[in-house]
Design an enzyme around this catalytic site. Sequence first.
Site, PDB file in Angstrom:
ATOM      1  N   HIS A   1      44.072  30.672  33.201  1.00 28.80           N
ATOM      2  CA  HIS A   1      42.324  31.050  33.033  1.00 28.80           C
ATOM      3  C   HIS A   1      42.318  29.789  31.889  1.00 28.80           C
ATOM      4  O   HIS A   1      42.241  30.655  30.799  1.00 28.80           O
ATOM      5  CB  HIS A   1      43.061  32.321  32.768  1.00 28.80           C
TER       6      HIS A   1
ATOM      7  N   ASP B   1      49.452  39.300  40.278  1.00 25.34           N
ATOM      8  CA  ASP B   1      48.320  38.753  40.227  1.00 25.34           C
ATOM      9  C   ASP B   1      48.187  38.583  38.477  1.00 25.34           C
ATOM     10  O   ASP B   1      48.155  39.682  37.497  1.00 25.34           O
ATOM     11  CB  ASP B   1      47.297  39.743  41.104  1.00 25.34           C
ATOM     12  N   SER B   2      46.675  37.983  38.605  1.00 27.97           N
ATOM     13  CA  SER B   2      46.080  38.541  36.873  1.00 27.97           C
ATOM     14  C   SER B   2      45.965  39.864  36.494  1.00 27.97           C
ATOM     15  O   SER B   2      45.186  39.771  35.230  1.00 27.97           O
ATOM     16  CB  SER B   2      44.525  37.769  37.325  1.00 27.97           C
TER      17      SER B   2
END
Length: 384
Positions: free
Chosen positions: A79, A120-121
């Site tokens: 990110h 996932d994030s």
Amino acid sequence: MLRRSSLRIALASLAFAAALPAHAGFWSSLIDTTPAGLARSSDDRPGDWASFWSDTRAGAEKIMSDGNSVWILPTYTNHPRWDWPQRSEENGWPMGMGLARGIIDEKGNERMLYLITFVDSNYRPEPMAGYTWVARWPLGNSGFHVGAGYLAGLTMRGDYMWAPVPLPLPLAKVGTDTVSFYGTWIPVTNVFFFFSTITLDDAKGRKMPLSPESPWVKTPNLLYGSWGWQYTDNGEKYSPSRVASDTVWNAGLRRYSGRSWQTDLKYSRSSHEVTRADGPGKNDLRIESYTLTLAYNMDWAKTFRLFAGAGFGYSKGETRYASDWSLHPALTLGFTWAAAENFFITGSMDTNFARFKGVLEDRGDGYTVRSMPTSFTIGAGLAF
């Protein structure tokens, strides 16, 4: 992750539309990179839109039949700080597993059908399935090559209400015919996703039945125990608690069946210290899990296998304050070595998506621990 997404999708669509008339053969060249293009080249016929879907099916069947097996390890999610000032609140380690079937066409380009599931994030399971095409360029005589192409497919995410979402993404790679490292950029969210692969030259071998003397046939049951380290991450937006990673042990019973399958019933246990991020307060969280998984095996050698699979689990989180249980998906990826006739060595990465509510003192009954326990273990067992 949804901010500015509509604008980005619109801009990407406009850019794509503007690029279409760049040259007259755009659509023909694009189709050549799809499974339909693979079928048409192998049949030495031009094809047309009327036969596109039948050609796509034929090309996909050729990849699955003639391609080599690929073991996929999700590796890292970046990110970037320039768009994610709160990047420390997002998950950067997409623990999970994947399988694919890949083929190199007559032009030296790589085509692959894949299935992958990872964290996932937002610390939820994310399945993804689809197709990749990569043009490759060798780096001299080193055996390495670089490549660029695209990834297409579908994914489902919890923050999109589990609705299928299309994935047309750019893809780059570096590696060899056996081991490779891939990266893609997701423009809607400005996230970079990386994964690694091991490709086994088994297109012919996996079509042959196993010998009666094969360890997976002669001794198809494995009773084993293993020990290792369990990675945890609380996975909360503001991370009010820190769940420490610690040791884990497990015991399991495995059954080999058919040409390539294994079923595992596994029990694991670990204990973790949980502390407050904003002041005093400490808990000891004990996690017990029972999982049932089905995995696909790829033979690297007669006595060595890689596997990847998924299933379901039951986990219980307990502190001196309270306890809670959770039913959840479970992922597994690892190897098995038949070191001797009745002695196997096995190692694995196992991810559980357990959630425990109201187990921490002074956090409130509505507080949920999403520890995402992922175990890295190695052990041995009796094959019979």
